[in-house]
Design a protein around this motif. Structure first.
Motif, mmCIF file in Angstrom:
data_model
loop_
_atom_site.group_PDB
_atom_site.id
_atom_site.type_symbol
_atom_site.label_atom_id
_atom_site.label_comp_id
_atom_site.label_asym_id
_atom_site.label_seq_id
_atom_site.Cartn_x
_atom_site.Cartn_y
_atom_site.Cartn_z
ATOM 1 N N LEU A 8 0.821 -1.205 0.000
ATOM 2 C CA LEU A 8 0.000 0.000 0.000
ATOM 3 C C LEU A 8 0.856 1.256 0.000
ATOM 4 N N GLN A 11 2.078 1.893 -3.460
ATOM 5 C CA GLN A 11 1.021 2.438 -4.309
ATOM 6 C C GLN A 11 0.765 3.893 -3.970
ATOM 7 N N LEU A 12 0.847 4.224 -2.668
ATOM 8 C CA LEU A 12 0.632 5.614 -2.260
ATOM 9 C C LEU A 12 1.719 6.509 -2.834
ATOM 10 N N LEU A 14 3.324 6.027 -5.637
ATOM 11 C CA LEU A 14 3.041 6.240 -7.062
ATOM 12 C C LEU A 14 1.903 7.240 -7.245
ATOM 13 N N THR A 15 0.893 7.148 -6.366
ATOM 14 C CA THR A 15 -0.214 8.101 -6.478
ATOM 15 C C THR A 15 0.259 9.522 -6.226
ATOM 16 N N SER A 17 3.214 10.710 -6.713
ATOM 17 C CA SER A 17 4.010 11.212 -7.837
ATOM 18 C C SER A 17 3.098 11.648 -8.975
ATOM 19 N N ALA A 18 1.989 10.905 -9.187
ATOM 20 C CA ALA A 18 1.053 11.334 -10.221
ATOM 21 C C ALA A 18 0.423 12.675 -9.864
ATOM 22 N N MET A 19 0.160 12.904 -8.553
ATOM 23 C CA MET A 19 -0.395 14.205 -8.160
ATOM 24 C C MET A 19 0.610 15.321 -8.384
ATOM 25 N N LEU A 21 2.684 15.421 -10.829
ATOM 26 C CA LEU A 21 2.554 15.728 -12.257
ATOM 27 C C LEU A 21 1.330 16.594 -12.509
ATOM 28 N N LEU A 22 0.246 16.307 -11.778
ATOM 29 C CA LEU A 22 -0.953 17.134 -11.929
ATOM 30 C C LEU A 22 -0.668 18.577 -11.576
ATOM 31 N N ASN A 132 9.225 3.256 -11.866
ATOM 32 C CA ASN A 132 8.240 3.776 -12.811
ATOM 33 C C ASN A 132 8.159 5.284 -12.781
ATOM 34 N N THR A 133 8.548 5.894 -11.646
ATOM 35 C CA THR A 133 8.329 7.332 -11.512
ATOM 36 C C THR A 133 9.462 8.156 -12.102
ATOM 37 N N ILE A 136 8.062 10.241 -14.701
ATOM 38 C CA ILE A 136 7.266 11.356 -14.173
ATOM 39 C C ILE A 136 8.186 12.498 -13.746
#
Lengths: 225, 670, 314
Positions: A8, A11-12, A14-15, A17-19, A21-22, A132-133, A136
């Motif tokens: 978890l 996954q947090l 990765l989430t 890192s996506a934010m 990028l946002l 993966n990041t 990003i």
């Protein structure tokens, strides 16, 4: 390795890192200066959270110190300086017209895909959980540069430069779990000095050419046309 | 048997062209002969092509006509059969539509005979293209199709715009034909022979194969109308007679698609996924630009022509997805993409012809091209209005009609992009699916505009107020097409199973699982992934409507309906000028997507001649302004320079001959 | 057979509970604005009143005007039968997947826009024009969001999409987070709530949905209003069951069904309250800022797709 098999915390990460990028995308399109500074602070805060989580899950506890430096500088000090600057320059209500926002957004999306393409071989080499990041973080750097190109007001350019530095820090954290402490402290100090110097320079620029529009700086050329 | 039926179709089409010449004294007799023979041609074409498709027939024949060393090779297989059905179906419908429609040309300055002559030749040419199995016969049939359609476009040649539109059309058809010839030339050069069977056997290196592919893409694309090769479409389709526009837009573009599929899948054989990416991007661009340009038109037929560009884009998107999957080693998903593209060919032939025939009926009755002068036609032309509504709903890809099924299949194909190992390709495919969604929504907006301005509301001109219902022939042809649109929307599973035959012919695998759950469900890939029960949807909408109506019907005695004047907020005197116009309906979209067109707006303040002010809006095609006009200017400038050779002085010409003679003597002496 | 009976029960329940959701949102908004407000079951009274009233048709209305309310209502009711409300795996869910659902809404919107243009007034045309513009900008965002979820779930079937998160309870997918944010924005635009459209406005120049149904009276107006309430309920159910499906029944025995029903009621009340709070806190945007809003929705869904491709596949 399947995504569902990650823990978890990972996954947090990765989430988060996506934010980040946002927030880079939001910086590209934002027209109000105070909102720019706030989004930049939010980006710094998300980075702080992400670095803490990486420190926790990987066991590299020196990352906590990097996270703390990021929090102090990027979330509190530099945004505070910029807000003070904006108040003193009295540009709080200035709204910048970004030319062609849809084209800029499309360019941003293409840059993300491009950085994914460039980062693919690096991803194969890395063995870290956060590999993966890397794409990003490269995208955040490129988007910061795109922001510097497409903006005309000087304060927006500073924010773009700072977000590039955010991306660099992020790239260092996710690809090698941080830079050597000396390098890190040096970069942080440079950014701090840059922020203070920008403040001084802006007053001089405005006194010299009467506006903070960087396109007007082209009056400073040697040859008379 | 099937091949004989197709021969009958071609012969009767040629007959419908040539026989009326014998009856040139009596117009009604020549009309009778021409359209009946055309109808028979359509019917036998449907039967022959249908048999080839449904019974998986694959026959070849050689006829001793043609060049001495190259007899005419003919080949009928399910792919040709399918497109033959499309061509013949629309020809049959045009034959039903024609007699009443061409009455208005009988009063005009041009004679009727050229119209019937070239219509027959046009249909015969298209049917021959389907049968041709060697490059020579293919090109002969292709040119027959192009040149006869040129004469049809130039039929009303008294008008200057019509003449220049026909000229551009002929020019681009010829340039496209040259590219196709070059593509066949590459294959023929390596195989040594011109017939398709030897071209299928030869293996080309990737570079030559890609060159042939590019030449075929440009050549067939010019005829199909992909951006940026589409500029002839919006000029040529509006000026032709409406049933010819239906034939051109509905089926001639599909003949180009047939040629492209035949060339790439059958003759080239090995498909590379990079080609698929190019085709996908071209398809997406054509779709979105086609619909955006269509939105800004207020000439009804020009708007429909731009929508053809959009739908060809959607077909190319399906083909591109199919090629990407085929080149990446997923033949079943490639079959799904090909089926989606072929289904959209069928759907477009049906609903575009329906829309053009409806536009023709409106034009005949109200003598208006311009949307801004129509309105309230639903009360005057009810049958046309209902059929046109069916066409509008189908082209907007709304359930339960046919347009929705092919777009749904295209979306499902795009969704399977996750199986690809190249993830950037997955992202690109997802973005193109979003572009397709935008296209579909904008198309729905455009057809709300068209139907609302044209049929609903109050009449905006005297002529629109005086329109009456069209003749029975026009009504019958439109009703037939509307029923077919509904049928292919409610029974997609049967259609997909027939199209699967074509996929199995061209690709190593088919898509049998799509129809494996019986005639009720359409399940591409599997039942869990996606399913569409089209008959159930239709049944459920009908049931729901019936139930509500039954529930509310007994209340009619208590709650009567009162007809009253439209509420005018107490200000009084509402007139037709206070309604929305076509340009005002699309103003938000024009503002949002402004860089796509070249827009110029002029507003003049109220003065003597225009007491209310004058507003003028001009929307132009960037491709025409930035690519074609500069090329045209460059060519003219080069031609003018080259014309300097022709000085007119006879002694200069003698000098040319003299030096040529000296040069030849020197060459011979070497 | 059990499944079809349940599907019928779900449709009826859904039809008769939709006005309650709208009433609840209005009631919470009134309370937040320190007004007494009508009780949450007021929409039932409004609909009953409208069904009893006389229908007044304009002279220039055509058959499309009379047929449109029936089509809009039937199609929206059919959409309600397809979306899983308190149970997953109903046979009616196989009729249509989520793309067909979007197609249903598009069909309803088509006829609604035609009805707006039918009478030949300026306001109707304006409503139709604005509605079609907003929906054409919302569609790519909606589809991108659906694709993002479908890429992880490998299906566009609504039951499969709902089941996926049920089977993977403690997973955090960044693509789902972004898709949820994007689809929330799109849902607000499609159902015509603030900041895109004000459902309670009386000023015609600020109307989008209301302008198209301005000329309707009596039972036709009742069907149109009920259809709008159904649409709000469908989008709410779609959002909560796609992204927070916990509690939904997986089989057809009594206890899971009761739990499923209870959980959807609680989730809808919470979502309604959140919607009311947002509507009270934000002002309606001017129409030409809607493209930026929908552009943001598209960027969010696009980022969801990109984060799926970059972060979640290996």
């Amino acid at each position: 390795m399947n995504y569902a098999q990650l823990s978890l915390i990972e996954q947090l990460i990765l989430t988060l890192s996506a934010m980040v990028l946002l927030t880079s995308f939001l910086l590209l399109a934002q027209t109000r200066i105070i909102s720019l500074i706030n989004i930049f602070a939010a980006q710094g805060f998300l980075l702080f959270l992400g670095t803490c989580l990486i420190a926790q899950s990987s066991g590299m506890y020196h990352l906590y110190i990097s996270a703390g430096i990021t929090l102090a500088l990027k979330v509190f000090f530099i945004p505070w300086q910029l807000r003070r600057l904006v108040k003193r320059l009295d540009i709080r209500r200035d709204v910048e017209n970004v030319g062609g926002p849809s084209m800029i957004m499309i360019a941003g999306g293409a840059l993300v895909l491009f950085s994914y393409y460039v980062a693919l071989p690096i991803r194969e080499l890395s063995t870290l959980a956060t590999r993966n990041t890397i794409a990003i973080s490269l995208a955040v750097i490129l988007l910061g540069m795109l922001m510097m190109i497409t903006r005309r007001k000087a304060v927006a350019q500073v924010v773009g430069f700072m977000s590039m530095e955010n991306g660099l820090f992020f790239a260092a954290v996710v690809s090698t779990y941080g830079m050597p402490m000396v390098v890190e402290l040096g970069v942080a100090f440079d950014v701090l000095v840059a922020a203070i110097l920008f403040g001084i320079f802006f007053f001089q620029i405005r006194a010299g050419i009467g506006s903070l529009d960087v396109d007007h700086l082209n009056r400073l050329h040697e040859v008379d046309r | 048997m099937a091949l004989n039926l197709v021969y009958l179709a071609i012969i009767t089409a040629l007959g419908s062209a040539l026989l009326p010449i014998l009856f040139y004294r009596s117009i009604s007799a020549s009309k009778f002969v021409a359209f009946n023979l055309l109808g028979i041609s359509g019917l036998s074409g449907i039967l022959g092509g249908g048999m080839a498709l449904l019974r998986h027939i694959d026959i070849s024949q050689e006829l001793p006509i043609g060049l001495p060393w190259l007899p005419c090779h003919l080949h009928l297989d399910p792919l040709s059969g399918f497109f033959l059905v499309l061509v013949s179906l629309v020809s049959l419908i045009a034959a039903i539509y024609g007699p009443a429609y061409v009455e208005e040309y009988q009063q005009g300055p041009q004679p009727l005979l050229p119209l019937t002559l070239f219509t027959g030749l046009f249909v015969a040419g298209m049917q021959m293209v389907m049968l041709a199995s060697d490059a020579f016969s293919f090109m002969i049939a292709w040119e027959l199709m192009s040149v006869s359609s040129y004469f049809l476009v130039a039929y009303q040649h008294q008008n200057e715009t019509n003449r220049s539109a026909a000229f551009i059309y002929l020019l681009m058809a010829q340039v496209g034909g040259l590219f196709i010839l070059a593509a066949y030339g590459v294959l023929a050069g390596f195989s040594g022979a011109f017939d398709f069977t030897s071209m299928q056997l030869v293996e080309l290196s990737p570079a030559w194969s890609s060159l042939a592919f590019t030449l075929a893409l440009i050549g067939f694309g010019m005829k199909a109308g992909i951006v940026p090769l589409h500029v002839w479409l919006p000029q040529a389709h509006p000026v032709a007679p409406s049933h010819i526009s239906a034939l051109m837009s509905g089926v001639m573009l599909k003949v180009a698609i047939y040629g492209f599929i035949r060339f790439v899948y059958d003759l080239l054989g090995h498909v590379y996924w990079q080609w698929g990416v190019v085709v996908l991007i071209i398809g997406s661009l054509s779709a979105i630009l086609g619909v955006l340009y269509a939105l800004m038109q207020h000439d009804l037929k020009r708007l429909l022509a731009y929508h053809s560009v959009e739908n060809i884009g959607i077909i190319y998107m399906g083909l591109g997805l199919s090629m990407i999957f085929y080149g990446s080693g997923y033949p079943q998903l490639a079959a799904l993409g090909l089926i989606a593209a072929l289904y959209h060919c069928l759907n477009h032939a049906l609903f575009k012809s329906l829309l053009f025939l409806g536009a023709g009926a409106i034009l005949q009755q109200s003598h208006e091209h311009d949307l801004e002068k129509m309105g309230g036609l639903i009360k005057k032309m009810p049958v046309t209005a209902v059929c046109f509504l069916v066409g509008c709903i189908s082209i907007s890809a709304l359930p339960p009609f046919n347009g929705f099924v092919s777009e749904w299949l295209t979306f499902q194909t795009a969704l399977q992009g996750t199986v690809l190992s190249n993830h950037i390709l997955t992202a690109v495919i997802s973005i193109s699916a979003a572009v397709l969604a935008l296209t579909g929504a904008l198309a729905a907006a455009c057809f709300v505009k068209v139907y609302g301005i044209c049929f609903l509301g109050l009449p905006r001109s005297q002529k629109a107020a005086q329109a009456t219902e069209a003749a029975y022939g026009l009504q019958l042809s439109q009703i037939l097409l509307a029923i077919l649109c509904l049928a292919f929307g409610v029974f997609p599973t049967w259609t997909v199973s027939q199209l699967d035959t074509i996929a199995q012919l061209l690709l190593p695998a088919g898509m049998p699982v799509a129809t494996s759950h019986g005639w009720l469900w359409l399940t591409p890939v599997s039942m869990d992934v996606a399913s569409y029960g089209a008959p159930l949807v239709f049944f459920a909408i009908g049931c729901a409507w019936l139930l509500i109506w039954l529930w509310l019907h007994p209340r009619r005695k208590n709650t009567t309906i009162r007809i009253a004047p439209t509420w005018d907020c107490g200000f009084g005197s509402l007139n037709a000028r206070m309604q929305y116009t076509a340009s005002s309906f699309t103003m938000p979209i024009r503002r949002i997507f402004r860089p796509v067109w070249s827009v110029s707006e002029n507003y003049k303040k109220p003065d003597q001649e225009n007491p209310g002010g004058k507003y003028q809006l001009t929307v132009d095609d960037w491709v025409w302004l930035k690519i074609y006009q500069p090329i045209g200017r460059l060519l003219l400038a080069t031609a003018r320079r080259a014309a300097l050779i022709q000085g007119g002085n006879i002694r200069v010409y003698l000098v040319y001959s003299f030096f040529t003679l000296l040069f030849l003597l020197w060459v011979v002496s070497l | 057979m059990n499944g079809w009976i349940l599907a019928l029960a779900q449709t009826i329940l859904f039809l008769f509970c939709a006005p309650l959701l709208t009433g609840w949102v209005k009631w919470v908004k009134c309370k937040l604005q320190s007004r007494r407000g009508a009780p949450p079951w007021q929409p039932y009274r409004d609909l009953l009143k409208l069904f009893r009233k006389e229908v007044v048709l304009s002279e220039s209305a055509s058959p499309i005007f009379r047929v449109a309310p029936y089509i809009v209502f039937s199609v929206t009711a059919l959409a309600g039968a397809v979306v899983p409300m308190f149970a997953v795996g109903l046979p009616s869910a196989a009729i249509a997947d989520v793309i067909v659902l979007v197609g249903f809404f598009a069909l309803g919107r088509f006829f609604l826009a035609l009805a707006g243009m039918d009478v030949g007034t300026a306001f109707g045309g304006m409503g139709s024009s604005r509605e079609m513009t907003i929906s054409s900008l919302a569609e790519p965002a909606m589809l991108m969001g659906i694709f993002t979820i479908a890429m992880t779930v490998h299906s566009t079937n609504l039951a499969s999409m709902t089941r996926y998160l049920l089977e993977h309870p403690i997973q955090l997918y960044p693509s789902f987070v972004f898709a949820a944010m994007g689809m929330l924005l799109v849902a607000v635009a499609e159902t015509g709530r603030i900041p895109i459209d004000n459902p309670a406005t009386h000023l015609e120049l600020t109307m989008v949905h209301e302008a198209m149904i301005l000329e309707y009276t009596g039972r036709h107006l009742a069907l149109m209003e009920w259809g709008a309430m159904l649409k709000l309920m469908i989008y709410s159910i779609l959002l909560v069951n796609l992204f927070l499906p916990w509690g939904i029944a997986d089989n057809f025995s009594t206890l899971p069904l009761l739990i499923g029903f209870g959980s959807i009621v609680i989730k809808l009340f919470l979502l309604g309250t959140a919607l009311a709070v947002m509507e009270t806190g934000i002002a309606k945007m001017r129409f030409f800022r809607a493209p930026q809003y929908l552009g943001l929705a598209f960027i969010l869904c696009l980022l969801g797709m990109l984060s799926h491709v970059i972060l979640e596949i290996n």
